[in-house]
Design an enzyme around this catalytic site. Structure first.
Site, PDB file in Angstrom:
ATOM      1  CB  VAL A 244      42.040  41.480  29.286  1.00 33.05           C
ATOM      2  CG1 VAL A 244      40.754  41.026  28.617  1.00 33.05           C
ATOM      3  CG2 VAL A 244      43.018  42.002  28.182  1.00 33.05           C
TER       4      VAL A 244
ATOM      5  CB  THR B   3      55.477  35.225  37.314  1.00 33.98           C
ATOM      6  OG1 THR B   3      54.419  35.217  38.112  1.00 33.98           O
ATOM      7  CG2 THR B   3      56.133  33.704  37.734  1.00 33.98           C
TER       8      THR B   3
ATOM      9  CD  GLU C 138      54.989  24.778  38.188  1.00 32.39           C
ATOM     10  OE1 GLU C 138      55.351  25.141  39.197  1.00 32.39           O
ATOM     11  OE2 GLU C 138      54.890  23.668  37.874  1.00 32.39           O
TER      12      GLU C 138
ATOM     13  CG  HIS D 293      66.159  25.804  35.464  1.00 28.28           C
ATOM     14  ND1 HIS D 293      66.845  25.235  36.675  1.00 28.28           N
ATOM     15  CD2 HIS D 293      65.260  26.701  35.649  1.00 28.28           C
ATOM     16  CE1 HIS D 293      66.312  25.995  37.736  1.00 28.28           C
ATOM     17  NE2 HIS D 293      65.164  26.962  37.063  1.00 28.28           N
TER      18      HIS D 293
END
Lengths: 419, 480
Positions: free
Chosen positions: B176, B45, B340, B54
């Site tokens: 893991v 990600t 996120e 932002h």
């Protein structure tokens, strides 16, 4: 370190070498070729197959054989070559900035020939649907790995696009023991030369799926499979026509793009070819800056690249010798019905002697057509073509004296009248 | 294999969050190990997102998202200075393209005030003066001057490099599989063996839910939400000068148009729920929808300059907010789950918070005397002046050898990243560190050179060099 040069040639492939040779033979002695690789010849170094030179030398040569003839001519003339010299910028006043392991440098050039070739469209640029695993690779890169580095990129291969490099690689990888499962071509016709379709696919029993495209790339990390689908008349995939092929490699042969960065960056106008707009002397809209070969428009045969290089070299010499005045009132050209592009973008009619070579490609195959050259409504020339295809560049020589009237000069295809 | 060694802290996940936790921990006298399942840090990600710093006007006031976004934004200039990361505080504009949206802009302005973010409402004329390529249908915009853009690849890599320089350990390609709670420690079963630590920090991104469930049941989920993007090549600068957003909706911040720190343009993302947390596929329909959305804001985006499409998967939490807290049944197990957007901008603040607020009560934090907050400066050859280039090539001719033609990346720069403390094991890692292969030919010419450099550096056959994951070898056999 600032130096001055009469002529700087950027790119030492076939176009650049041809330009250097012609300029030298026309009396320009202060020339330097800047080549980014450790050797001259450009992309021909990796084209070890034959088929080069049929037009120019009237014999069939491999890429390395073809290029060597030009290297010999460059060396014979003692033209200076800087290898490993990567040009990072040119300016509108013709300052050329480059870098090499021997040092960074700046050259004030009196004239420049740009001969930087082209690059392959990538998976990213066409946005193939699906994942982005390794194993999706352009045909030219696979050729580079195989012919220059000695490694095969895959054992089970599918090819998207019927461009010539893809076709050549279908045969080359088959000969190396890979299994080539097929070639998918988006268009209803092949984009390669007919001789390559015959010698590289048909002779080896490799199926060509016309009107098909890859609709899914499958595999995380490494390619596992691809899915192809048939496309409809508007090139949209037709649901239900999917076919899956388990492959470790998808080769892309989906087009070449002029590598025109250096001129793009300084805003020199470009034509629909993605190369610069040039006049019939291969001169761009910057005085004394010429463009030739695949950086101007992608050619089908290196033989024509070389001819264009020679022309650019001669023009550079004429420019340096004050024999190439530029005039504002030129005759523009344009692509009409069925035609993709026309080179040159304009023609200077002040000196109305001699001939001018008009080069163009059609958008799609056509049979029994006329190619018409018109200035306004006036028909200059009409030629009948039993068949005409996009993979072959057309070259027509027109008498400059015939090009009278208000422009532009339009090249178009017209269907043959039904009797 | 048994690890006799007991770590003080293991961080699971080598993304942006793991990077800044590791970096903040590296100030202190602790044994810290980071486990990353991919072959490079910042490979999920953190790599595939909008790379926006932002401003923080948008998250609901009082949430963790609001707090860490605003704090993170304030930290960015100094963090990027210390870590030598490309960062540009270009500001953002949220555009109203319909009259009725002007009211929403006012509400957003108020929300910005509540979050402590400076904003300014712009008239149509002001928008068009600052952004001449925006649609003439624009009605107004909310300007956020503190927003910016960052190179997300070097942000994560350099933060890890700095942590490693200060003594943190990293194991790549180690996933893991299970966690056993013991008295005073956790035993982690991985694909490479067993690890043990007193404290475990879960920064596993889209997999943070699965990793938490190895310790205790949860009443929330982390759901993969995919976003697809276009990348356009360097183009005459000035297509857009700010990060341009449409009005945010429930599905996120919407399709943005921005330049990047490398002079490219980024258009996206879409927003689609997916089943597979590892679904990085793109599809034509979604992308054409992205194109249509973006064109409402900027009508003449030069999509013919497209050089790549990609998809990232957001770790969207069912709670609508970041989950940053100790596990309910295991106080030494710290969750950073559901990070996120605005996760990237928040990462420096989350790293600081996790260490100073959540780890500090668990273990003594004794500062290191020799902690070094800065990475060794990088050479970016293409950004140097001609005089600097000449001097550098004189000193080291490898800086005169261009490997990547499109991005003008030199051998010297690639050798530099291969010799740093942070392992650089794959072609993609070289690409993310140096931009070699990022240009319009997408590595068509330079990839073989990079591959051979890696083979030499790693002491392996070219056949063994990976593009990214295990099995992603480029070469399959030697030619006949």
């Amino acid at each position: 370190m600032m130096a001055t040069r009469d002529l700087v040639i950027i790119g030492g492939g076939s176009a650049g070498m041809a330009a250097a040779i012609s300029a030298y033979d026309e009396g320009v002695k202060d020339i330097v070729i800047l080549e980014r690789s450790p050797y001259l010849g450009g992309i021909l170094n990796q084209c070890i197959h034959n088929g080069f030179g049929l037009q120019y030398f009237k014999e069939e040569l491999t890429g390395p054989e073809f290029l060597t003839r030009f290297v010999v001519e460059v060396q014979k003339r003692g033209i200076e070559v800087k290898l490993n010299a990567n040009v990072t910028a040119i300016s509108k006043d013709k300052t050329v900035t480059y870098v090499s392991p021997e040092g960074a440098g700046v050259i004030e050039a009196k004239s420049i020939v740009l001969a930087t070739g082209c690059y392959e469209r990538s998976a990213g640029s066409i946005g193939i649907p699906g994942e982005r695993p390794s194993g999706v690779i352009t045909a030219g890169q696979a050729q580079l790995y195989l012919n220059e580095y000695g490694y095969l990129v895959g054992k089970k291969v599918f090819i998207l696009g019927s461009g010539d490099i893809g076709l050549i690689m279908a045969r080359r990888m088959t000969l190396e023991g890979a299994q080539v499962l097929g070639v998918a071509e988006l268009m209803p016709y092949s984009n390669g030369l007919n001789r390559n379709i015959q010698q590289c696919l048909i002779d080896f029993g490799i199926p060509l799926y016309l009107s098909h495209t890859v609709t899914k790339v499958i595999g995380k990390g490494k390619l596992e499979a691809i899915e192809i689908s048939q496309v409809d008349g508007s090139l949209k995939p037709i649901p239900g026509t999917e076919k899956r092929f388990d492959v470790d490699t998808l080769l892309l042969s989906v087009g070449l793009v002029p590598n025109n960065d250096l001129l793009d960056k300084i805003g020199v106008p470009i034509s629909p070819t993605r190369g610069s707009k040039v006049n019939e002397h291969m001169e761009t809209e910057l005085d004394g800056v010429f463009s030739c070969g695949n950086v101007l428009h992608v050619h089908d045969l290196v033989d024509y690249v070389v001819e264009e290089g020679h022309q650019a070299g001669k023009s550079a010499a004429a420019y340096l010798q004050g024999r190439l005045p530029r005039h504002e009132d030129v005759l523009y050209t344009q692509a009409g019905n069925g035609v993709g592009y026309v080179v040159p973008a304009c023609i200077d009619l002040h000196n109305a002697d001699g001939k001018v070579a008009i080069k163009f490609r059609v958008r799609r195959p056509a049979k029994e057509v006329y190619v018409e050259y018109r200035i306004g409504e006036t028909l200059i020339k009409r030629m009948y073509k039993p068949a005409i295809i996009p993979s072959e560049m057309e070259i027509v020589s027109l008498d400059k004296a015939s090009l009278q009237g208000e422009g532009p000069l339009t090249v178009s295809l017209v269907a043959k009248e039904v009797k | 294999m048994m690890y006799a060694h007991m770590e003080d802290i293991i961080i699971i996940g080598g993304g942006a969050i793991g990077a800044f936790i590791a970096r903040n921990l590296s100030r202190y006298q602790l044994n810290v190990l980071v486990l990353e399942k991919e072959n490079d840090v910042g490979d999920a990600t953190s790599m595939a997102n909008s790379a926006i710093v932002h401003s923080g006007y948008d998250p609901v006031p009082g949430t963790k998202k609001a707090r860490f976004n605003v704090e993170g934004n304030a930290l960015f200039p100094s963090v990027c200075e210390e870590l030598d990361v490309e960062f540009e505080q270009c500001g953002s504009m949220t555009l109203a393209t319909e009259e009725k949206q002007l009211q929403t802009l006012k509400e957003l302005e108020q929300r910005g005030k509540d979050n402590g973010v400076v904003t300014r409402l712009l008239s149509r004329a002001e928008v068009l003066r600052l952004e001449p390529n925006v649609s003439p249908d624009v009605k107004g915009a909310l300007l956020c001057p503190t927003a910016g853009i960052v190179n997300p690849f070097t942000l994560v890599a350099h933060a890890f490099e700095n942590a490693l320089d200060n003594g943190v350990k990293l194991s790549l390609g180690e996933e893991v599989l299970a966690i056993e709670k013991r008295d005073g420690s956790f035993v982690l079963k991985t694909n490479k063996g067993q690890r043990e630590a007193k404290i475990v920090i879960n920064a596993a991104g889209v997999k943070s839910e699965e990793v938490t469930k190895m310790v205790e049941p949860v009443d929330w989920t982390v759901n993969p939400r995919k976003g697809e993007y276009y990348v356009l090549d360097h183009y005459a600068p000035g297509l857009v000068n700010h990060v341009l957003f449409p009005l945010p909706s429930e599905k996120g911040k919407g399709v943005l148009v921005t330049h990047t720190t490398s002079g490219n343009y980024l258009v996206g993302p879409s927003s689609e729920w997916v089943e597979d947390k590892d679904d990085h596929s793109t599809d034509s329909e979604t992308l054409s929808n992205v194109k249509a959305q973006a064109s409402l804001m900027v009508p003449n985006i030069p999509f013919r300059e497209q050089i790549r499409v990609f998809a990232g998967v957001r770790a969207t939490p069912s709670t609508h907010d970041f989950i940053i807290e100790p596990a309910k049944t295991a106080p030494n197990f710290i969750l950073c789950a559901g990070i996120e957007s605005p996760g990237l901008v928040s990462s420096p603040a989350i790293g600081r918070y996790v260490v100073e607020e959540l780890v500090r009560p668990l273990i003594p934090l004794v500062p290191k005397a020799n902690y070094q907050p800065c990475v060794k400066k990088y050479v970016r050859f293409s950004a140097l002046t001609e005089e600097q280039k000449e001097a550098l090539v004189e000193q080291n001719p490898h800086f005169g050898e261009v490997i990547c033609n499109c991005e003008k990346v030199t051998l010297g720069e690639i050798e530099d990243v291969l010799s740093r403390s942070l392992p650089c094991l794959t072609i993609k890692a070289v690409k993310k560190r140096t931009r070699a292969g990022f240009g319009k030919c997408q590595g068509g010419f330079c990839q073989p050179k990079v591959l051979l450099l890696l083979a030499k550096k790693l002491g392996v056959s070219p056949l063994e060099v990976l593009y990214d994951r295990a099995g992603s070898n480029i070469l399959r056999k030697e030619s006949k």
